[in-house]
Structure formats: C-alpha cells, structure tokens
Enzyme design. Structure first.
Site, PDB file in Angstrom:
ATOM      1  N   GLU A 147       4.925  22.537  19.032  1.00 45.88           N
ATOM      2  CA  GLU A 147       5.718  21.526  18.311  1.00 45.88           C
ATOM      3  C   GLU A 147       6.707  22.264  17.401  1.00 45.88           C
ATOM      4  O   GLU A 147       6.548  22.338  16.204  1.00 45.88           O
ATOM      5  CB  GLU A 147       4.843  20.547  17.531  1.00 45.88           C
ATOM      6  CG  GLU A 147       3.805  21.166  16.617  1.00 45.88           C
ATOM      7  CD  GLU A 147       3.231  20.114  15.635  1.00 45.88           C
ATOM      8  OE1 GLU A 147       3.914  19.127  15.332  1.00 45.88           O
ATOM      9  OE2 GLU A 147       2.100  20.308  15.175  1.00 45.88           O
ATOM     10  N   GLU A 177      15.298  24.547  15.323  1.00 45.78           N
ATOM     11  CA  GLU A 177      14.326  25.433  14.666  1.00 45.78           C
ATOM     12  C   GLU A 177      13.902  26.562  15.615  1.00 45.78           C
ATOM     13  O   GLU A 177      12.879  27.193  15.432  1.00 45.78           O
ATOM     14  CB  GLU A 177      13.145  24.615  14.120  1.00 45.78           C
ATOM     15  CG  GLU A 177      13.602  23.672  12.990  1.00 45.78           C
ATOM     16  CD  GLU A 177      12.480  22.822  12.386  1.00 45.78           C
ATOM     17  OE1 GLU A 177      11.298  23.087  12.691  1.00 45.78           O
ATOM     18  OE2 GLU A 177      12.788  21.900  11.621  1.00 45.78           O
TER      19      GLU A 177
END
Lengths: 658, 658
Positions: free
Chosen positions: A457, A466
């Site tokens: 995740e 990210e």
C-alpha cells in the site's frame, strides 16, 4: 439568532442578514432586524443624497455617530453598504471624483467602526478599471475589513424575461474590445479581482433573483470566494398556504451555499402578506404594534428568513466521514514522503482506521488466492512490502482464512519503529509461525524465497507520487515470474479546478517554490471545471529484462462544458484509481471513488498564474514524471489558451526522494 | 576576420559565420572557413547517423576529441549545431527518448568545450511542449552557454511560392486547440520561450530565405533576443556580373540586423560560380588548388560573405548623437528626482550641452517677447524657475537682445550648489544689473513683483513625471494674470513595445518593485507595435481659484497594424511633447521628435507579465496619475486582451517625491 442550533456547527452560514435602507436611526433599524430574528443588517453608512462636490464643508452625513451602537454591535451586526450611486467608471469626471472621495470616506468610517465587512456596489459590465484601481489601493491598507463586491448572479439584462437566463449560454452581447460576453456577470467579477490581484480580502456577494443561470455557469461560483448571497424577495414563489418558498433549483443552490459557509442576506420589499402583517405598513419607522416580542412589529421579511431557516435545518447532518474531513477542507498539506522519512505512530494510527481500504485489500487477496491455488494443499508465499504496523498482514491472513488457503507471510518494513509494533502484534495475535518480520528496505532485501503474491500500500493521492513504481520495481526481484502484485496497476487522474482559496493560500507564501509544489488537500470550495482525465498508468509486475523506465509524459486536452461560460483555472485536482486485483479496485477519482474511505485526499497542483479559459476554448496541459538519480518529480505546463512557464523545472521546488 | 574595421566598432555584428556539415575533421573544416575569411563555423557536434537506441555502448560519435582544437578556438570559432533530427515532440516515444538523450549529451559536450553558443533545431509549429521542457531543464544549469533556437523567418509552407509570404498576413491555417496561426513562425518562438519563462540565455537564430514576411511581421523581431540570422544562399539574387546580391528589402533587413548586434551566418550550397571557382568541386574535402592563400581552395561561400561585408561597410557612420547614445542603448536608468534630490554638477554639465534644446527655448522666449511688448520701452519681468546653473537665463537674455527688448530676470533655484555656479556666471558675464539670483524653492518664494514670463525646464521623459505641474502651479502665484508660461503646455505619449532585453533586465532584480517602476532608457532593440497615443496634458498657467487638480486617468486602446500578426508586449514606451510657446515645440515623441536633442531618452513602463496580443486584437491600457500629500505616482493596468493586476498600487514601488 442563528438559523439553527446544530451541534458542533461553526459555519458562518448559520447567520442570516437583512438588507435595509438608509436610516438616521441605525440603532432602531438594527433592533428591529434583530427583533425579527435576523443576525445582522446590511445598511448604508451615508445619506444617499450626499455628493461631495455639491456639499458644504464638514463631515459626510453618516448614519449616526459611532456611539449609537457599541463597538461589538457595530462589528457583529452591521455590514456597511457603500453608497449605491458610486460609479467610478462614469464618463463624467466629477461623478468619478465624487465616487472616489465618498468610497474612501465610507471605507475609512467602516474601519473606524471596526466593521467586519462592507458591501461594494456592482461594477459596470467589463468596465471597472478605475473602480478596481481605487478599491485595490484601499485593499493595500485594510487591516481586517472584508470587501464584498456585489455581483448579480444573472445580469439584469438577462433577468427581464423570466427563466431565459437558464437557457442562455451564448451571452451574445460581446465587449467590442476584449470580445468577452458582456452579460456574463462572472466576467465582471473576474476582471475586477484580476485587477486587484486576487486580494484575499476581496470577495463576492451574489444577488439572487428569480432567474438562475445554467448549471455549468452556476457551478463556477463554488470555487470563488463567495461570502454572501443576497436573496431578493422577488426570487421567492408562493406556496399553497400563501407563504414564500423557493424553486427546487433555488433550494439546491441555497443549500449548497450553506455547505460552503456562505451567509444569506434577505433583501427587498415583502411580497407575501402572511400572519396578518401588511408589509406596506409594517416598516422600521412604524411604531410598535402587532409585535413579536412586544417591542416591534413583526418584521416584514421574517417569512423569508423562516423559509431560509427551514432550508438550513432540513440539511442532512454530516456523515462520520464528513465530520472527520471538515477540519481539513481546503487546507493545504505537504504530501507525505514515506520513503525518505519514517512515518509517525499518529499517522499509522489514522490510516489503520480506514476499514474500507483494508476490506478492499482483503477482497483482492482473497480473489488472488482463489485464482492462485486450486486447493489448500500448497502454502502460498505472500510478502507484504511496506508492512507498517501490520494492517495488510492482518487483512491477508483474514483473506487466507476466508479462502481456506495456507499462507507464509513475510512482512517487510524499512521503518525500524514500525517493526517494533509489528513484532508485538505478531506475538499478541499468535502469528509467530505464519509471519516473518523483515526489517529492511524492500529495494535491498535478499529474500530467502520467491513470492507468489506481493501486497503493498504505497500509493499516494496521485497514485505513483509516493514512489510506488520505484519500490515495486525493486521488490519484484523476489516475485515469481507468474506472481501477482496487489495492486496490479494504478492510474493517476487530473482535472482543472477553480480554487480561489487554495490559490491565495499558496500565494501567501510569497515565493516561487510554493507555486511549484503539489499539496494534499480535501478539495471542498472548488469548482471542478471538467471531468478528470487519465494521466499515467503503472503496472506490476513489469519484467522488462532491464531497468524499468518510469518516466512519463502526457498531453491532456480539457474541454469545459458548453454551458459553463468562461472560467478561471487556479490549478489541477489530482486523484488515483488502483486495480488491486481484477475487479477489486480502490480509488479517489471522483466519478469512481471508493465510498467511505478517508486515507487519501486529492492532490492539488497549482498554477503560478491562474489561467483564464474563455467560453468555448479548450485547456491544454502537459504533465511530466521525471526521474533523476536520487529523486522523482513532476513538471507541468499549460499551452492553451495561454502559455505558462514549465513549472518545477528539474524538481527545483518539489520532489520526492528515492 | 571581421566584415569591416570601423573605428570604435564593438558590435558583434561584424563577425560572420558559415554553417557547415558534419565532419570527422573539424580542425580542417574550421581552417577552411577561416581561410575563406569567415570568423566562425556552425558545425554539428555529433554524427547525424547516431541514435542512442540503436547504438552500442560507449561515448557518442563526437566530431573529434576536445584536443583537436585549442580551448580558445573552440570557444571563439565554433557554434555547436545540435543534431537536426532531434524531435522531442515526436509521437514516437523512442524517438523522443533518443532526442532527449542526444540533446543532453550534445549540450553537455558543448559545455565541456566552453562553446559560447549552440544552435537548437527548429521546433514543431506550436507543438513544442516536451522540447521546451527539456531545454528549460538544461537552461537552469547552464553557466555561459547561449542557446539559439532556429526559427525560419517565413514558415516553410509559406515559402513555396516565391514572394507570397509578403502578402500573406492571414496565416489561415490555425492550430485547432489554441486557434493560433500555425504558419506564423513567431508564434513558435513565442510558445517556446514562454514555456522557458523568457530565459535570458535562450535567443533566436532566424533562417532567411528568398521570401520575407510583411513589414509589420518583420518588425516584431526587433524587440526579440535575436542573436544570429542564417542567410541561405537561396535568398540571394544574381547581379549583372553574375555575383550574388540581395533584394532591396533583404538589404534593408540585413542592415537593420547589423545595427542590432545580430551576427550573420551564411548557409547552403553555392549557387553562384564566380571567379572561376566551381563550387561543386571546391568543397572542404578537396585538396588545395586555386587557393586564396596557398593552403585552401577558395571557399565556395566567399562571394556571399563578400556581399554581406559590402552591406556592412556601406552603412553610414554613426552620427554624433548616435555615438553619445550608443552606450545607453537598452540600458535601464532610474528617472531623476530633481525635486527631492539635488542634481550633481556632472548632470548639469551633460544637459547644458544640449544646444538644440536651448535654441528652442530662445526661439520661444523671442516669440513671447515680440508678442508681449510692442516696443522696447517697457522692461519685461522674466523669471526662470529652476534656473540650475543658468542656461535658460542665457537663452532668455539672448532672445531679448535679438528681440531688442529689455528684461529684468529673476533666476530662482532651490539647489544651493547650483546657485554658487549661477552667481559666478552672472559675475563672469557682467549680468549683475539684469539678473537677480533667488536661492529658494519656487513653491515657497515670496516674489517682490509679478512676472510677465515664467520660463522653466522641469520636464521629464514623460512630461509631467518630474513634477513640473506641481512646481509651476506653485510658481504661478507670482505670474501676472495675463502672463506667459514657457512651456505653455506638455503632453505625455505612450505606446506598447516588444522589449525582450528590458523585460529580462527588470526580471533579473527578482522582485515586484522593479516591475512596477518606470525607467529612463534609450530604446533601441525594441519593436514599437503601435503608434504612441496622447496620455495626459498639462497647461500653464492654470488659474482656477483653488488648488489645481493634477490627478489624471486615461484609458487607451491600441490596435496593432493588420500585417503584424500576434505580438508580445513587455511594457510601454513613454515620451512627451511640449509646446514652449505657440508653434515652438520640443519633444521626443518619435513621430514629431525634435532632432539632435539628447536631454531626454524615453521612459519605459514594464508589465509584470508580458501580454500576448493575438493578431487582430486590441490592447486596452489604463493609466493613472495619482497625487498624495507627499508624492506623485503612476498606476497602470491592461484590461484587454488579458487582465493584468493594477501596477504600483498607492505608489508602493515607484513614486516621485513632492
């Protein structure tokens, strides 16, 4: 008094005002309005007959001295209405000078009274150069006073035939110089505020009458600094019992204004004679009779106020998600850098609460397990990369239990602090035989065996922001050639928005870097001008034989809906959608967003200078994902209708560390 | 060797280059060009066959190692030509990646060689987003290297039929997204440099062929950062003797390029076989025969070079005024504040040398005296307000002598330092009986008698910008009711200009204040896009009974000539014209400028963001003169085609002290 007492409601929208005429006795005028349950009045500060060029020496004829009300009464209950005759773009030089002098005197007086806001008269259609110059000068020196520029929601010319405005998107009458539609009142506002450089103390008060513009046109205002809506009594219909009410579209619009903190002001003559009150006799000057509280006659505008209060009370109470989000609305946050920085316990705590997200993961792992092994004889190797404090480990084990499959789990986590929690969790849950904790960066780990399933995740609001692609490219070394990555792909989305508040917040930093940075933000008072479009897609695993190229370039063309008219683009809202496994997806792209999920807000990419998109024009956006030896960054530029500089060259202002 | 040796000529334009093909032996290629009297070559740095995606490992096939030429040879005689196949906006991702990698390698190599400039290939018409992004990234890190973007003066599509371009101002083919004319090559440049944020190291090299665009279109380039013009052999005609020559329009254009420091580069195959040289055999590879200097064959492009040199030598030598001005061209100066500051002796010295100006004043005083008194019986009282070191006193006395009139002169001067000089002048000239020196600010002086004539020279480049109106309003107290002011009126003028160099100089201060300041500047490399228009007029004396209102507001509409196409406006050139007395005027407004006068350069009002004016659109400018208790300032804003913020609100950045 407020429209309603809702627990925890701190919205400005619960206060409702009344626009009143000039009175020598403002004390009485205010008391009358407060007696009628209004919270404040919008009142002229000067005798409307006053003209400096005709007057004698001495102070202007203000509505009473500052002593007639207490300082807190002035500031809480009075919005100063600047003289309506003020016309700074008159062709007559004397009229201009009278206007400038009066406006300055009135604003100075309003400042002396510590008023919170003043209402400025409507500018001429697309002819407001001198007016805006004068207001801009005064804005430079204002401390707290807010200036509300009065703008009709529908230009008076289009209001003549009831309802026509709704259909009229052509705004056929055009300014001979700029070619802009003269009858689109949003254009008046846009010219004025552009001249005043988007000053944060300049906002809009919209006049609402019986006509509403097209839905697209209306929608633009959501992203503008709207503080007040002046609802005219002429906007109201009459219900069966003779009481005022609003059309369905008006109701929806007013309700949406409430949710954007906009205060309602009722204005005009009463047109509904209810409760035996004859509004032609019951004015603020009349003496007390037929009174509400024994002191004043019932306020003639009270039936309108009551209807507004009814709309306010009728709103659904906020959902749990809304209550969580309310404090974050339109608030700029720096995106997380979980790869470079270690997250704090608080952050893990918050994200772990997002049960919807982990339910989706559990579904995905379940489906993958069912596909992967036909029966429960084989042990499946599942690696959670970026395990944090363990929520994906738990979701995976639950999925295995549900599927009746045996799992061997590796929980890989680079943050040594999270690893501590992970160990205790495993002990607590008795998972020692099932789960191996690996305290290591997944890009460097030497796995003892190959995985069947890789669960992660690592997604940010914009999907790849990210650095999920770089991490998973590194981790796929220990995935079997036919192994599964959950997520299996993710796509970023972007769309142009009007976001006046966000723009001003970025601008207030007063440097270039903040205009070239992306922000995580709960977009609320923004107008999404066109549906978001796909930007970049990443798929996992991606076995290429060599290094995977995660650089991307995309050119996007946004067409605004035909009924929008022109609009101002302050930047772009970014979102993502991820395919976890087959038909199990997760995302925040507005049209397909997973409900009841709060782990991700949108991402906002600002523009250094807002781009004006004329009606019927398209907006062309270029977006790059650039990859250097130690960082990843985005660059973006607009090439139509205007050409912007390329933002964030070389990631000089904003980047994500590898 | 330079095109000519002109005394004091330091123009870059005296160097001429040759564009050459790729050669393994760049040493020989350079020697051959230098032997042909060229000063430099424009040469590819890499084998044009090279493509990174097809190649083997190892360094790119550069044209020789850095050692084949000395560092000073590389830097003085070679402009690096980036591979012409580079196409960063190709729809093919591999082609784009090859292009990006190669461009970066070549620019890095050029930096290693300390080249002064590199020539970048022409971008796609209005489709240069990725190319500009890549160049913009590299511009952030360049030390001294200049990048010349190659732009055809006439789009190839319009060159097909000879001469058509000259008439074609419609550029009918439009970009479907932006609506911009695809065939106007200036638009390509404008999009590219806008994306690169007007970087000062990015400039233009224009390809010149047989077609020239319309005069208006051509004129735009004067204000752009033009460094080189690549004149193709196909641009040349053949004269009676078989030699190459250029059309009259080409000649004029090339000559104007010389005066703007633009270097000429000759390119293409020789099409003129003169001096018995057959250009098909005489190439850089052929061995020495029929040589110029015994080492090389005569260079096939030499006849073209000789023609260019002929044009260069043919230019008129600079006039005295030009020699004075040359050092000030396009150089920003803060305007004088003679009211707040005292001028220095040096400044007086310079301005007193402007004999044209004082001749005009003498003419005006002479005419006024002739009108004022019918015979020489009366003594006329003449006051020079702001007498400085006395030039107007001298001009007035000379006019009186010429007119046979008797004068009593008061010389009023607030600068005590100038007063010292004034006293010595009077003693030296024996004017003690004629002239009374008053050391005082004219706004405060108590005059012993009323004047017939008030003479002043308080004008700035924009007329009123040194506060002549305020000073003369103060001084008119001691002017007789029927007295004369010289000047009797003055008017400011303003017009939009392309001024890339000035814009970059303002930008380099990196703050808002410099974008809101007016500068005195000798406008040279600028393009005046529309004739200047009148702004403000002041008349003297002005007996109003009360205080004179010197605030002004003017809205101006500029229409660009039809044949210009689109243009970029960096700001406005300001000028003045003064009526000294009746038909005696003085001024710098270009169309009526007083010749041979050097006291005033123009004034430049910048725009914080250049405004793109699409072909056929008008530019609307608002201009204000604002007056406060202690200062006077201008504010300005553009409202069409774009809306700018109001510049210099409240004089926050730029003002003139009272």
């Amino acid at each position: 008094m407020p429209l309603a007492q809702r627990s925890g409601d701190s919205s400005e929208a619960r206060y409702c005002g009344a626009e009143v005429g000039f009175s020598d006795d403002i004390q009485n005028a205010l008391a009358f309005a407060l007696g009628g349950q209004f919270d404040f009045i919008v009142a002229p500060l000067t005798d409307p007959e006053y003209r400096p060029s005709e007057g004698k020496a001495g102070p202007p004829p203000f509505a009473g001295s500052d002593l007639v009300l207490s300082p807190s009464q002035w500031s809480s209950h009075v919005v100063g209405k600047m003289s309506a005759w003020i016309d700074l773009d008159s062709p007559d030089a004397v009229a201009r000078q009278d206007a400038e002098l009066t406006l300055k005197q009135e604003l100075s007086w309003a400042t002396h009274l510590s008023l919170q806001a003043c209402l400025l008269p409507t500018p001429r259609p697309l002819e407001c150069g001198n007016y805006a110059r004068c207001v801009n000068q005064m804005l430079q020196g204002l401390s707290n006073l807010q200036l509300w520029l009065r703008i009709p929601l529908v230009a008076p010319e289009l209001q003549s035939v009831e309802g026509t405005a709704e259909e009229d998107v052509a705004f056929l009458k055009r300014d001979p110089v700029s070619g802009k539609p003269l009858n689109d009142s949003w254009e008046w506002w846009n010219m004025f505020r552009s001249l005043c450089e988007h000053h944060s103390q300049l906002s809009v008060a919209l006049d609402i009458t019986a006509s509403l513009p097209s839905p697209g046109s209306l929608k633009r205002w959501t992203g503008e600094p709207l503080r007040a809506a002046i609802v005219h009594t002429s906007a109201f219909l009459t219900n069966k019992r003779g009481y005022p009410c609003l059309s369905k579209r008006h109701q929806n619009f007013i309700t949406s204004l409430f949710s954007h903190n906009v205060q309602i002001i009722v204005s005009g003559e009463s047109m509904h004679h209810v409760d035996g009150i004859d509004p032609t006799t019951a004015s603020s000057e009349s003496s007390a009779n037929g009174s509400d509280d024994g002191l004043f006659p019932k306020h003639p505008l009270k039936p309108y106020l009551e209807y507004i209060a009814y709309l306010y009370r009728r709103m659904d109470p906020p959902t749990e998600q809304e209550r969580f989000e309310i404090g974050y609305r339109d608030f700029l946050q720096a995106p997380l850098q979980p790869l470079m920085d270690n997250l704090e316990a608080q952050t893990y705590e918050t994200f772990e609460k997002d049960s919807t997200k982990y339910t989706q993961y559990q579904k995905a792992v379940f489906a993958a397990l069912m596909d992967r092994v036909p029966d429960d004889e084989t042990t499946v190797v599942l690696m959670v990369v970026g395990a944090g404090r363990g929520p994906l480990v738990r979701a995976s084990l639950q999925a295995a239990k549900q599927a009746g499959r045996r799992l061997r789990v590796y929980a890989v986590e680079k943050n040594p602090n999270a690893v501590v929690t992970l160990h205790s969790l495993i002990k607590l849950e008795g998972w020692e035989d099932l789960v191996t904790v690996v305290s290591c960066d997944m890009r460097e780990w030497n796995a003892p065996e190959q995985a069947d399933i890789l669960v992660s995740e690592l997604l940010g609001s914009f999907g790849d922001n990210e650095l999920s692609p770089e991490c998973l490219d590194g981790a796929q070394r220990f995935l079997k050639p036919d192994g599964i990555s959950i997520p299996s792909s993710y796509t970023s989305y972007i769309g142009p928005i009007t976001a006046s508040k966000l723009y001003n917040d970025v601008k207030s930093y007063n440097d270039l870097a903040h205009f070239e940075t992306a922000y995580v933000v709960k977009l609320h008072s923004v107008s999404r001008l066109a549906p978001p479009q796909e930007v970049f897609t990443f798929e996992h695993p991606k076995f290429t034989g060599g290094k995977v190229d995660n650089r991307r370039y995309k050119k996007l063309l946004f067409e605004l809906p035909e009924d929008t008219g022109s609009a101002l683009v302050h930047g772009f809202g970014g979102y993502f959608d991820a395919v976890l496994y087959k038909d199990v997806h997760l995302g925040i792209e507005p049209s397909t967003a997973t409900p009841n999920m709060f782990s991700w807000f949108a991402i906002f990419f600002p523009l250094r200078r807002p781009v004006y998109v004329p009606a019927g024009s398209a907006l062309e956006l270029h977006f790059w994902r650039c990859v250097g030896p130690s960082k990843v960054w985005y660059e973006w530029a607009v090439t139509s209708p205007d050409v912007s500089p390329v933002h964030n060259a070389n990631g000089r202002s904003y980047w994500v560390g590898l």
